[in-house]
Design a protein around this motif. Structure first.
Motif, PDB file in Angstrom:
ATOM      1  N   CYS A  46       0.838  -1.195   0.000  1.00 48.37           N
ATOM      2  CA  CYS A  46       0.000   0.000   0.000  1.00 48.37           C
ATOM      3  C   CYS A  46       0.876   1.250   0.000  1.00 48.37           C
ATOM      4  N   CYS A  68      -4.653   0.453   0.151  1.00 49.79           N
ATOM      5  CA  CYS A  68      -5.455  -0.594   0.784  1.00 49.79           C
ATOM      6  C   CYS A  68      -6.815  -0.055   1.243  1.00 49.79           C
ATOM      7  N   CYS A  71      -6.721   2.109   4.401  1.00 43.27           N
ATOM      8  CA  CYS A  71      -6.278   3.491   4.163  1.00 43.27           C
ATOM      9  C   CYS A  71      -7.382   4.290   3.472  1.00 43.27           C
TER      10      CYS A  71
HETATM   11 ZN   LIG Z   1      -2.783   1.171   3.524  1.00 46.48          ZN
END
Ligand SMILES: [Zn+2]
Length: 233
Positions: free
Chosen positions: A20, A35, A38
């Protein structure tokens, strides 16, 4: 996906696992490149929901815009700063595309969906050569894909690299940004509603100068959308 392609991707995934761009954790293959965790923790402004927001207010009394918004708050040492850093200084163009798509998706059911063409704020040729790409091009193409509108990065040209402005007087700063941009293809914005796109709105000077150049073309309207803006908190 064709099985050979899938095989090759799985093999390359083993050799170079995707992480990520926000938190660095390994990604599932369906959550490239940021991700889900996030994405759900992005500090969204919701400024696209109302016209008298903090980003729009930055331009009040300076330039007549239709609408202005940002997707997220730029918080120092936070996730947004990391993502913008990856996009601008670490060659991670995909971050621009996905942040553009997220922004475009928010704008879809709002008055912003009335725009005709998405235009990224251009870099000066010298900066473009050094970086190799304009991060705003990727944000703009993400937005245009989500809004299903065209985008065009050849309409406006940046005539000078932005000089450092900290030691200049207010008047010198004004001269410095005035005529910073030139509209090269007015035929594509005449009578149109342009969505001008930048990565972060820090000061209004650059966006104002670019919007001003566009507004010199007869019957043109301009809105502004950026991925990040200062946090009021
Ligand atoms: Zn992330």
């Amino acid at each position: 996906m064709n099985s050979l392609l899938k095989y090759l991707r799985d093999v390359s995934h083993l050799a170079f696992p995707f992480n990520c761009f926000g938190c660095g954790n390994a990604l599932d293959e369906d959550e490239l490149p940021i991700c889900n965790e996030c994405q759900s923790s992005l500090p969204l402004t919701r400024y696209w929901e109302y016209d008298d927001n903090e980003v729009a207010k930055m331009f009040w009394g300076r330039i007549p815009l239709e609408h202005a918004t940002s997707l997220m708050y730029f918080i120092k040492d936070g996730l947004v700063q990391e993502l913008i850093h990856q996009l601008k200084y670490n060659g991670k163009k995909e971050v621009g595309s996905i942040l553009g798509e997220l922004l475009g998706a928010k704008l879809k059911e709002t008055p912003f969906s009335d725009v005709d063409v998405v235009v990224p704020v251009p870099l000066h040729a010298s900066r473009l050569k050094k970086r190799g790409y304009n991060q705003c091009d990727f944000i703009a193409s993400g937005i245009s894909a989500a809004l299903e509108k065209s985008n065009n990065n050849r309409i406006v040209k940046r005539l000078r690299a932005n000089e450092t402005q900290t030691t200049k007087s207010r008047y010198e700063r004004w001269i410095n940004v005035k005529e910073l941009f030139r509209v090269e293809q007015p035929q594509f914005v005449m009578g149109k509603h342009v969505l001008l796109v930048d990565d972060v709105v820090t000061t209004v000077a650059t966006l104002e100068a670019c919007a001003d150049a566009l507004l010199q073309v007869p019957d043109t309207r301009v809105s502004i959308a950026t991925d990040a803006c200062p946090s009021p908190y």
